[in-house]
Design an enzyme around this catalytic site. Structure first.
Site, PDB file in Angstrom:
ATOM      1  N   THR A 124       0.925  -1.315  -0.044  1.00 33.05           N
ATOM      2  CA  THR A 124       0.243   0.186   0.025  1.00 33.05           C
ATOM      3  C   THR A 124       0.852   1.296   0.091  1.00 33.05           C
ATOM      4  O   THR A 124       2.178   1.411   0.350  1.00 33.05           O
ATOM      5  CB  THR A 124      -0.863   0.072   1.320  1.00 33.05           C
ATOM      6  OG1 THR A 124      -1.500   1.273   1.333  1.00 33.05           O
ATOM      7  CG2 THR A 124      -0.227  -0.205   2.314  1.00 33.05           C
ATOM      8  N   ASP A 125       0.160   2.356  -0.424  1.00 31.83           N
ATOM      9  CA  ASP A 125       1.001   3.905  -0.325  1.00 31.83           C
ATOM     10  C   ASP A 125       1.233   4.073   1.254  1.00 31.83           C
ATOM     11  O   ASP A 125       1.951   5.077   1.419  1.00 31.83           O
ATOM     12  CB  ASP A 125       0.305   4.785  -1.116  1.00 31.83           C
ATOM     13  CG  ASP A 125      -1.160   4.921  -0.731  1.00 31.83           C
ATOM     14  OD1 ASP A 125      -1.721   4.032   0.106  1.00 31.83           O
ATOM     15  OD2 ASP A 125      -1.896   5.918  -1.208  1.00 31.83           O
ATOM     16  N   GLU A 126       0.438   3.535   2.126  1.00 24.91           N
ATOM     17  CA  GLU A 126       0.793   3.885   3.313  1.00 24.91           C
ATOM     18  C   GLU A 126       1.787   3.618   4.085  1.00 24.91           C
ATOM     19  O   GLU A 126       2.394   4.177   5.070  1.00 24.91           O
ATOM     20  CB  GLU A 126      -0.687   3.654   4.182  1.00 24.91           C
ATOM     21  CG  GLU A 126      -1.914   3.904   3.513  1.00 24.91           C
ATOM     22  CD  GLU A 126      -3.405   3.631   4.437  1.00 24.91           C
ATOM     23  OE1 GLU A 126      -3.038   3.522   5.542  1.00 24.91           O
ATOM     24  OE2 GLU A 126      -4.174   3.485   3.962  1.00 24.91           O
ATOM     25  N   TYR A 149      -1.684  -0.370  11.094  1.00 25.66           N
ATOM     26  CA  TYR A 149      -2.167  -1.023   9.948  1.00 25.66           C
ATOM     27  C   TYR A 149      -0.680  -0.615   8.854  1.00 25.66           C
ATOM     28  O   TYR A 149      -0.157  -1.794   8.371  1.00 25.66           O
ATOM     29  CB  TYR A 149      -3.315  -0.376   8.978  1.00 25.66           C
ATOM     30  CG  TYR A 149      -3.552  -0.774   7.751  1.00 25.66           C
ATOM     31  CD1 TYR A 149      -3.504  -1.942   7.232  1.00 25.66           C
ATOM     32  CD2 TYR A 149      -3.206   0.367   6.663  1.00 25.66           C
ATOM     33  CE1 TYR A 149      -3.610  -2.291   5.988  1.00 25.66           C
ATOM     34  CE2 TYR A 149      -3.346   0.046   5.287  1.00 25.66           C
ATOM     35  CZ  TYR A 149      -3.582  -1.250   4.966  1.00 25.66           C
ATOM     36  OH  TYR A 149      -3.576  -1.461   3.387  1.00 25.66           O
ATOM     37  N   LYS A 153       2.067  -3.460   7.302  1.00 22.57           N
ATOM     38  CA  LYS A 153       2.043  -3.688   5.883  1.00 22.57           C
ATOM     39  C   LYS A 153       3.719  -3.381   5.680  1.00 22.57           C
ATOM     40  O   LYS A 153       4.235  -4.030   4.646  1.00 22.57           O
ATOM     41  CB  LYS A 153       1.291  -2.787   5.178  1.00 22.57           C
ATOM     42  CG  LYS A 153      -0.225  -2.860   5.034  1.00 22.57           C
ATOM     43  CD  LYS A 153      -0.614  -4.254   4.579  1.00 22.57           C
ATOM     44  CE  LYS A 153      -0.640  -4.248   3.040  1.00 22.57           C
ATOM     45  NZ  LYS A 153      -1.175  -5.603   2.523  1.00 22.57           N
ATOM     46  N   PRO A 273      -6.848   9.497  15.243  1.00 21.81           N
ATOM     47  CA  PRO A 273      -5.544   9.669  15.848  1.00 21.81           C
ATOM     48  C   PRO A 273      -4.327   9.440  14.973  1.00 21.81           C
ATOM     49  O   PRO A 273      -4.394   8.373  14.276  1.00 21.81           O
ATOM     50  CB  PRO A 273      -5.357   8.733  17.045  1.00 21.81           C
ATOM     51  CG  PRO A 273      -6.676   8.206  17.237  1.00 21.81           C
ATOM     52  CD  PRO A 273      -7.527   8.342  16.153  1.00 21.81           C
TER      53      PRO A 273
HETATM   54  P1  NAD Z   1     -10.522  -6.301   2.372  1.00 19.84           P
HETATM   55  O1  NAD Z   1     -10.510  -5.899   3.826  1.00 19.84           O
HETATM   56  O2  NAD Z   1     -11.800  -5.919   1.482  1.00 19.84           O
HETATM   57  O3  NAD Z   1     -10.088  -8.040   2.061  1.00 19.84           O
HETATM   58  C1  NAD Z   1      -9.083  -8.741   2.546  1.00 19.84           C
HETATM   59  C2  NAD Z   1      -9.397 -10.147   2.541  1.00 19.84           C
HETATM   60  O4  NAD Z   1      -8.263 -10.548   3.193  1.00 19.84           O
HETATM   61  C3  NAD Z   1     -10.639 -10.558   2.928  1.00 19.84           C
HETATM   62  O5  NAD Z   1     -11.431 -11.543   1.997  1.00 19.84           O
HETATM   63  C4  NAD Z   1     -10.394 -11.318   4.092  1.00 19.84           C
HETATM   64  O6  NAD Z   1     -11.249 -12.439   4.528  1.00 19.84           O
HETATM   65  C5  NAD Z   1      -9.025 -11.962   3.841  1.00 19.84           C
HETATM   66  N1  NAD Z   1      -8.204 -12.231   5.112  1.00 19.84           N
HETATM   67  C6  NAD Z   1      -8.001 -11.471   6.169  1.00 19.84           C
HETATM   68  N2  NAD Z   1      -7.110 -12.210   7.119  1.00 19.84           N
HETATM   69  C7  NAD Z   1      -6.929 -13.216   6.234  1.00 19.84           C
HETATM   70  C8  NAD Z   1      -6.053 -14.178   6.800  1.00 19.84           C
HETATM   71  N3  NAD Z   1      -5.399 -14.388   7.903  1.00 19.84           N
HETATM   72  N4  NAD Z   1      -5.957 -15.495   5.706  1.00 19.84           N
HETATM   73  C9  NAD Z   1      -6.582 -15.766   4.643  1.00 19.84           C
HETATM   74  N5  NAD Z   1      -7.670 -14.378   4.453  1.00 19.84           N
HETATM   75  C10 NAD Z   1      -7.751 -13.406   5.033  1.00 19.84           C
HETATM   76  O7  NAD Z   1      -9.063  -5.668   1.575  1.00 19.84           O
HETATM   77  P2  NAD Z   1      -8.871  -4.743  -0.002  1.00 19.84           P
HETATM   78  O8  NAD Z   1      -9.275  -3.562   0.322  1.00 19.84           O
HETATM   79  O9  NAD Z   1      -9.318  -5.729  -0.849  1.00 19.84           O
HETATM   80  O10 NAD Z   1      -7.374  -4.910   0.235  1.00 19.84           O
HETATM   81  C11 NAD Z   1      -6.373  -6.043  -0.408  1.00 19.84           C
HETATM   82  C12 NAD Z   1      -5.184  -5.676  -0.398  1.00 19.84           C
HETATM   83  O11 NAD Z   1      -4.566  -4.533  -0.902  1.00 19.84           O
HETATM   84  C13 NAD Z   1      -4.455  -5.652   1.147  1.00 19.84           C
HETATM   85  O12 NAD Z   1      -3.257  -6.471   1.154  1.00 19.84           O
HETATM   86  C14 NAD Z   1      -4.402  -3.998   1.190  1.00 19.84           C
HETATM   87  O13 NAD Z   1      -3.430  -3.839   2.221  1.00 19.84           O
HETATM   88  C15 NAD Z   1      -4.024  -3.562   0.011  1.00 19.84           C
HETATM   89  N6  NAD Z   1      -4.650  -2.308  -0.403  1.00 19.84           N
HETATM   90  C16 NAD Z   1      -5.661  -1.899  -0.270  1.00 19.84           C
HETATM   91  C17 NAD Z   1      -6.102  -0.576  -0.608  1.00 19.84           C
HETATM   92  C18 NAD Z   1      -7.567   0.022  -0.764  1.00 19.84           C
HETATM   93  O14 NAD Z   1      -7.842   0.989  -1.081  1.00 19.84           O
HETATM   94  N7  NAD Z   1      -8.432  -1.024  -0.397  1.00 19.84           N
HETATM   95  C19 NAD Z   1      -5.090   0.289  -1.181  1.00 19.84           C
HETATM   96  C20 NAD Z   1      -3.955  -0.038  -1.091  1.00 19.84           C
HETATM   97  C21 NAD Z   1      -3.622  -1.338  -0.802  1.00 19.84           C
HETATM   98  P1  TYD Z   2     -10.512   5.016   4.601  1.00 22.93           P
HETATM   99  O1  TYD Z   2     -11.276   4.793   3.541  1.00 22.93           O
HETATM  100  O2  TYD Z   2     -10.635   4.263   5.930  1.00 22.93           O
HETATM  101  O3  TYD Z   2      -8.870   4.749   3.904  1.00 22.93           O
HETATM  102  P2  TYD Z   2      -7.546   5.292   4.538  1.00 22.93           P
HETATM  103  O4  TYD Z   2      -7.683   5.454   5.983  1.00 22.93           O
HETATM  104  O5  TYD Z   2      -6.878   3.873   4.369  1.00 22.93           O
HETATM  105  O6  TYD Z   2      -6.995   6.259   3.556  1.00 22.93           O
HETATM  106  O7  TYD Z   2     -10.304   6.506   4.803  1.00 22.93           O
HETATM  107  C1  TYD Z   2     -10.385   7.342   3.743  1.00 22.93           C
HETATM  108  C2  TYD Z   2     -10.267   8.904   4.257  1.00 22.93           C
HETATM  109  O8  TYD Z   2     -11.427   9.088   4.515  1.00 22.93           O
HETATM  110  C3  TYD Z   2      -9.364   9.206   5.411  1.00 22.93           C
HETATM  111  O9  TYD Z   2      -8.727  10.400   5.285  1.00 22.93           O
HETATM  112  C4  TYD Z   2     -10.208   8.997   6.695  1.00 22.93           C
HETATM  113  C5  TYD Z   2     -11.304   9.727   6.147  1.00 22.93           C
HETATM  114  N1  TYD Z   2     -12.600   9.254   6.744  1.00 22.93           N
HETATM  115  C6  TYD Z   2     -13.687   9.667   7.082  1.00 22.93           C
HETATM  116  O10 TYD Z   2     -13.385  11.254   7.035  1.00 22.93           O
HETATM  117  N2  TYD Z   2     -14.735   9.452   7.522  1.00 22.93           N
HETATM  118  C7  TYD Z   2     -15.036   8.152   7.762  1.00 22.93           C
HETATM  119  O11 TYD Z   2     -16.129   7.797   8.200  1.00 22.93           O
HETATM  120  C8  TYD Z   2     -13.827   7.385   7.118  1.00 22.93           C
HETATM  121  C9  TYD Z   2     -14.279   5.825   7.138  1.00 22.93           C
HETATM  122  C10 TYD Z   2     -12.933   7.694   6.604  1.00 22.93           C
END
Ligand code: NAD
Ligand code: TYD
Length: 341
Positions: A124-126, A149, A153, A273
């Protein structure tokens, strides 16, 4: 090619599996997912009967089941499995360390033991931390994770790099900005705001709402992952982003506008936070080396996303209530036991 997709019942994983099955005929996919609150097999209901697809309910920390899957032969692994919500990691970091760090380690061990040809790790970018105004981090930037988190990562990224260096694992790491689109669990900003606004519920805006995220439509990311899986050189790290950071308030106002709802639904609430102010990536490397470019504009992507949630009320309700889990847990746990015998 037989691909193990971990976390394939989650948001990006389910979109990726659908993308691969649609775009490649000669592919077999094993979806390995623990089915946590965020994993929903209903997200793959339309392809569940495809003979090229199977689901194994298992935990990536469990080396016994992981090794069982590897024993049956895998050509590549794409690791999406993770705990992903920053707010939950602030409440309790333990599951994040367990899955994101120990789970990745378990997969790397299996990759080493079974000489896996390709390991694509979804980061992730984070991991870079908050970007100052006008700065976009490239792949050489120092990792500076600032939430539990992000720290979990970043730890996983370091492990992947260490295993590539020490054991020659053929690994590729992708670091993407925030995704949005269909099948995203309604705890993240975009689906939460859509779901609440539709029901005229308050929309919680953390702090001043001026934090910036660089939103990428999930289908664009799935194309990038497929390209990296096919073409990236071992040891590569790629940033992936739309290249257009936008403040949260603008995203929420756009959603309200599309739904014909008033701005007065927005409520300023206490800030998260340690809230990262801004994420921004330089993704010129993947553009240059793999020829990837985002194709879906934010205007188009957000319209499609809102329309999808409007048309898929049942999915949303089941995700919110966890209703799908009773049936699927029983069904797929049985299958996993069968699988590991
Ligand atoms: P999500 O939370 O929607 O899904 C995560 C999946 O992992 C779920 O299906 C869950 O059941 C499974 N899982 C969790 N713990 C597990 C374990 N111990 N064993 C097997 N399966 C397990 O996540 P997402 O948003 O689809 O993100 C997928 C990946 O992309 C993650 O690694 C996340 O860090 C990365 N990512 C997500 C975003 C985003 O915007 N969603 C952005 C950048 C990176
Ligand atoms: P989120 O979707 O949780 O992704 P991330 O924190 O991983 O970037 O949040 C996106 C942005 O939106 C983040 O700056 C936090 C903000 N946010 C709110 O302002 N209200 C909310 O209820 C949530 C879930 C997020």
């Amino acid at each position: 090619m037989k691909i193990l997709v971990t976390g394939g019942a989650g948001f990006i994983g389910s979109n990726f599996i659908r993308h691969l099955l649609r775009s490649q005929r000669d592919v077999e996919i094993v979806n390995f997912d623990k089915l946590t609150y965020a994993g929903n097999p209903e997200s793959l209901a339309d392809i569940a009967s495809d003979h090229r697809y199977s689901l194994v309910c298992g935990d990536i920390v469990d080396s016994r089941i992981v090794n069982d899957v590897f024993t049956k032969g895998i050509d590549a692994l794409v690791n999406f499995a993770a705990e992903t919500h920053v707010d939950r990691s602030i409440e309790d970091a333990s599951p994040f360390l367990r899955t994101n760090v120990l789970g990745t380690h378990c997969l790397l061990e299996a990759a080493r033991k079974f000489h896996l040809p390709r390991f694509v790790h979804i980061s992730t970018d984070e991991v870079y931390g908050s970007a100052p105004a006008d700065v976009s981090f490239n792949e050489e930037a120092t990792l500076d994770p600032r939430s539990p988190y992000a720290a979990s990562k970043a730890s996983a990224d370091h492990l992947v790099s260490a295993y590539a260096n020490t054991f020659g694992i053929s690994a590729i790491v992708l670091r993407c900005t925030n995704n949005y689109g269909p099948f995203q669990f309604p705890e993240k900003l975009v689906p939460l705001m859509i779901a609440n606004a539709r029901e005229d519920k308050p929309l919680p805006i953390y702090g001043d709402g001026l934090q910036e995220r660089d939103w990428l439509f999930v289908e664009d990311y799935c194309r990038a992952i497929a390209l990296a899986l096919e073409k990236a050189k071992s040891g590569s790290v790629y940033n992936v982003s739309a290249g257009m950071p936008q403040p949260n308030l603008k995203i929420v106002r756009t959603i309200l506008h599309h739904l014909g709802k008033p701005d007065s639904l927005m409520r300023s609430v206490q800030d998260r936070p340690g809230h990262d102010r801004r994420y921004a990536l330089d993704c010129s490397k993947i553009q240059r080396e793999l020829g990837w470019r985002p194709e879906v504009s934010f205007e188009d992507g957000i319209r499609r996303t809102i329309e999808w949630y409007q048309a898929n009320n049942e999915w949303l309700e089941h995700a919110r209530t966890g209703e799908y889990r009773n049936y699927y847990e029983r069904h797929y746990t049985r299958r996993a036991e069968t699988f590991s015998q």
